[in-house]
Design a protein around this motif. Structure first.
Motif, short mmCIF file in Angstrom:
data_model
loop_
_atom_site.label_atom_id
_atom_site.label_comp_id
_atom_site.label_asym_id
_atom_site.label_seq_id
_atom_site.Cartn_x
_atom_site.Cartn_y
_atom_site.Cartn_z
N VAL A 44 0.83 -1.20 0.00
CA VAL A 44 0.00 0.00 0.00
C VAL A 44 0.87 1.26 0.00
O VAL A 44 1.85 1.33 0.75
CB VAL A 44 -0.92 0.05 1.26
CG1 VAL A 44 -1.91 1.20 1.17
CG2 VAL A 44 -1.66 -1.27 1.45
N PHE A 45 0.51 2.23 -0.82
CA PHE A 45 1.10 3.57 -0.76
C PHE A 45 0.03 4.51 -0.21
O PHE A 45 -1.09 4.53 -0.71
CB PHE A 45 1.54 4.05 -2.15
CG PHE A 45 1.96 5.49 -2.17
CD1 PHE A 45 3.23 5.86 -1.75
CD2 PHE A 45 1.07 6.50 -2.56
CE1 PHE A 45 3.62 7.20 -1.73
CE2 PHE A 45 1.45 7.83 -2.54
CZ PHE A 45 2.73 8.18 -2.13
N PHE A 46 0.39 5.30 0.80
CA PHE A 46 -0.58 6.21 1.40
C PHE A 46 -0.41 7.65 0.92
O PHE A 46 0.72 8.15 0.82
CB PHE A 46 -0.48 6.17 2.93
CG PHE A 46 -1.03 4.88 3.50
CD1 PHE A 46 -2.39 4.64 3.51
CD2 PHE A 46 -0.17 3.91 4.00
CE1 PHE A 46 -2.90 3.45 4.01
CE2 PHE A 46 -0.66 2.72 4.50
CZ PHE A 46 -2.03 2.49 4.51
N CYS A 47 -1.54 8.28 0.66
CA CYS A 47 -1.56 9.68 0.25
C CYS A 47 -2.75 10.34 0.95
O CYS A 47 -3.18 9.85 2.00
CB CYS A 47 -1.62 9.78 -1.26
SG CYS A 47 -2.95 8.77 -1.97
N ASN A 48 -3.28 11.41 0.39
CA ASN A 48 -4.27 12.20 1.13
C ASN A 48 -5.62 12.35 0.46
O ASN A 48 -6.50 13.02 1.01
CB ASN A 48 -3.69 13.61 1.38
CG ASN A 48 -2.27 13.53 1.87
OD1 ASN A 48 -2.03 13.14 3.00
ND2 ASN A 48 -1.32 13.83 1.01
N SER A 49 -5.78 11.81 -0.73
CA SER A 49 -7.04 12.03 -1.46
C SER A 49 -7.18 11.01 -2.57
O SER A 49 -6.26 10.25 -2.86
CB SER A 49 -7.04 13.44 -2.07
OG SER A 49 -6.05 13.51 -3.08
N GLY A 90 -14.15 7.37 1.96
CA GLY A 90 -14.66 6.83 3.23
C GLY A 90 -13.60 6.24 4.13
O GLY A 90 -13.90 5.81 5.24
N LEU A 91 -12.37 6.19 3.68
CA LEU A 91 -11.31 5.45 4.40
C LEU A 91 -11.06 6.02 5.80
O LEU A 91 -10.86 5.25 6.75
CB LEU A 91 -10.01 5.46 3.56
CG LEU A 91 -8.76 4.80 4.12
CD1 LEU A 91 -9.00 3.37 4.54
CD2 LEU A 91 -7.63 4.87 3.08
N GLY A 92 -11.07 7.34 5.95
CA GLY A 92 -10.78 7.94 7.25
C GLY A 92 -12.02 8.51 7.91
O GLY A 92 -11.92 9.21 8.92
N SER A 93 -13.20 8.24 7.33
CA SER A 93 -14.46 8.71 7.89
C SER A 93 -14.46 10.22 8.15
O SER A 93 -15.07 10.70 9.10
CB SER A 93 -14.78 7.94 9.18
OG SER A 93 -16.18 7.97 9.41
N GLY A 94 -13.76 10.97 7.31
CA GLY A 94 -13.73 12.43 7.45
C GLY A 94 -12.34 13.00 7.62
O GLY A 94 -12.12 14.18 7.37
N VAL A 95 -11.41 12.18 8.06
CA VAL A 95 -10.01 12.61 8.12
C VAL A 95 -9.38 12.28 6.76
O VAL A 95 -9.52 11.15 6.29
CB VAL A 95 -9.24 11.90 9.26
CG1 VAL A 95 -7.77 12.30 9.25
CG2 VAL A 95 -9.88 12.25 10.60
N PRO A 96 -8.74 13.25 6.11
CA PRO A 96 -8.24 13.01 4.74
C PRO A 96 -7.16 11.93 4.71
O PRO A 96 -6.17 12.01 5.41
CB PRO A 96 -7.63 14.37 4.33
CG PRO A 96 -8.24 15.36 5.25
CD PRO A 96 -8.51 14.64 6.54
N ILE A 97 -7.41 10.92 3.88
CA ILE A 97 -6.41 9.87 3.63
C ILE A 97 -6.78 9.15 2.34
O ILE A 97 -7.97 8.93 2.06
CB ILE A 97 -6.30 8.87 4.82
CG1 ILE A 97 -5.26 7.78 4.51
CG2 ILE A 97 -7.64 8.28 5.22
CD1 ILE A 97 -4.87 6.92 5.71
N GLY A 98 -5.78 8.82 1.56
CA GLY A 98 -5.97 8.04 0.34
C GLY A 98 -4.98 6.89 0.34
O GLY A 98 -3.99 6.91 1.07
N ALA A 99 -5.26 5.88 -0.47
CA ALA A 99 -4.37 4.72 -0.52
C ALA A 99 -4.38 4.11 -1.92
O ALA A 99 -5.43 4.03 -2.56
CB ALA A 99 -4.80 3.68 0.51
N CYS A 100 -3.20 3.71 -2.37
CA CYS A 100 -3.08 2.96 -3.61
C CYS A 100 -2.53 1.59 -3.25
O CYS A 100 -1.44 1.46 -2.71
CB CYS A 100 -2.14 3.69 -4.57
SG CYS A 100 -1.84 2.77 -6.09
N LEU A 101 -3.35 0.56 -3.51
CA LEU A 101 -3.01 -0.82 -3.13
C LEU A 101 -2.55 -1.57 -4.38
O LEU A 101 -3.17 -1.45 -5.43
CB LEU A 101 -4.24 -1.53 -2.56
CG LEU A 101 -4.77 -1.12 -1.18
CD1 LEU A 101 -5.15 0.33 -1.09
CD2 LEU A 101 -5.96 -2.00 -0.80
#
Ligand SMILES: *Cc1c(COP(=O)(O)O)cnc(C)c1O
Length: 390
Positions: free
Chosen positions: A89-94, A244-255
């Motif tokens: 997983v790579f994590f980002c913000n959106s 929906g990943l952070g339920s309102g806290v900004p987070i994105g992910a590329c799996l």
């Protein structure tokens, strides 16, 4: 005059607080939230578990840097890998950032195969974001107009049309991937058929293309499975998450998994904020709460109830052309543009959305219960009927 850049046609309402599926505006009026800030507020508003987890994390440590080990990030990657069948997983913000990572991965994969001009097949009516690469991948001229030159390397085909993709395969040597939303959100709640998904997986295997599923809107249990593609029992090579990943806290992910795993090394991609302790804690708590509270099965059950109720209520109503969706991603298509229903909803204390001009889009929080579902139907149906007969 507002100093906010004019990128949104905003409704004349601001909210001050929320609780569960209800949100209160600055005048004290309470609304039923059937939109979740566009599929973001998975756990509704002010969920006690999320509030406690975020507060505790904020009191410990918000951010360090990806220059260091981050336990919360590793734990979240483990959870997402287990839930998705992916490897890393790579994590980002959106969402657009997650898709940028996916597009870069696909191009990198192409170059490793010595394809100089790697090309990604994308769908009509797709929405992948507003950055240059993702707006170029998006299938809506309105999103692109005025921002040319677009990023090259995308080839567009009709949604749910495997033959069109086979035809492209015969005439192009540079294809490296196919990018698809299993349920198109912005495009009007359009579902990829199971045959299309399985055929696509097979074609990608035959051609050694990567299958990229943009799950930014339909992922995170919203459709009744963790990922939309799990309904068809397929496994993509890349999947992206955000909303929906952070339920309102900004987070994105590329799996990434399969052929797409293990491609990137240090220096190939990065993000300053991506996967910081606060965002990962919010996502871990969101996932744990979905599991503990059985919210995935509930999304399936309440979604079915909502669609059935709307079908009954609109039976024989001229002007309602289709009611469709999966889980808590629901579209009610009308025979005419209906953007004004959003304002009418607001007046009636309902937060709803209209997309693709004539599709009423409902994306309630996953904590939506039977009572809220019945209330939504009782209040929304007359609104739509009045609109159609006006
Ligand atoms: C919203 C959305 C995006 C873009 O996400 P942002 O967080 O706004 O960048 C990408 N893909 C899909 C399917 C979306 O619904």
């Amino acid at each position: 005059m507002s100093h906010i850049m004019n990128t949104y046609a905003r409704l004349p309402v601001a909210f001050s607080h929320g609780q569960g599926c209800r949100i209160t505006d600055t005048e004290g009026k309470v609304y039923l939230d059937a939109l979740s800030g566009i599929a973001v507020s998975t756990l509704g508003h002010a969920h006690p578990k999320l509030v406690a987890a975020i507060a505790a994390q904020a009191g410990r440590l918000l951010h360090t840097s990806n220059l260091y080990q981050i336990r919360e990030q590793e734990e979240l990657a483990d959870r997402l890998a287990a839930l998705s069948g992916m490897e890393e997983v790579f994590f980002c913000n959106s969402g657009c950032e997650a898709n940028e990572a996916a597009i870069k991965l696909a191009r990198y994969y192409g170059h490793k195969k010595e394809i100089e001009m790697p090309t990604i097949i994308v769908m009509e009516k797709a929405f992948h974001g507003r950055t240059m690469a993702t707006l170029s991948a998006t299938g809506n001229r309105k999103t692109q107009a005025g921002f040319e030159p677009l990023v090259h390397g995308f080839l567009r085909v009709p949604y749910n049309d495997l033959d069109a993709i086979r035809a492209v395969a015969e005439h192009h040597q540079n294809i490296v991937a196919v990018m698809v939303e299993i349920v198109q959100g912005e495009g009007g709640i359009n579902l990829a058929s199971v045959e299309f998904q399985r055929g696509l997986r097979q074609l990608c295997d035959e051609q050694e293309w990567l299958l990229i599923c943009d799950e930014v809107q339909c992922g995170m249990a919203r459709t009744g499975k963790w990922f939309g593609y799990q309904h068809a029992g397929i496994q993509p090579d890349i999947a992206t998450l955000a909303k929906g990943l952070g339920s309102g806290v900004p987070i994105g992910a590329c799996l990434a998994g399969g052929r797409a795993a293990g491609l990137f090394g240090p220096g190939n991609h990065g993000s300053t904020f991506g996967g910081n302790l606060l965002a990962c804690t919010a996502a871990l708590t969101t996932i744990a709460t979905i599991e503990q509270d059985g919210l995935m099965a509930r999304a399936e059950r309440i979604g079915t109830l909502l669609r059935q109720s709307f079908k009954e209520a609109f039976a024989g109503t001229p002007g309602v052309t289709d009611i469709r969706g999966q889980g808590l991603m629901i579209g009610i298509e009308l025979d005419r543009p209906c953007g004004q229903l959003v304002q009418k909803g607001l007046e009636a204390g309902l937060l709803i959305n209209v997309t693709a001009d004539k599709v009423v889009r409902l994306l309630p929080p996953l904590i939506f219960g039977e009572g809220e579902a019945r209330e939504l139907v009782e209040r929304l149906v007359p609104l739509i009927k009045d609109f159609l007969s006006a």
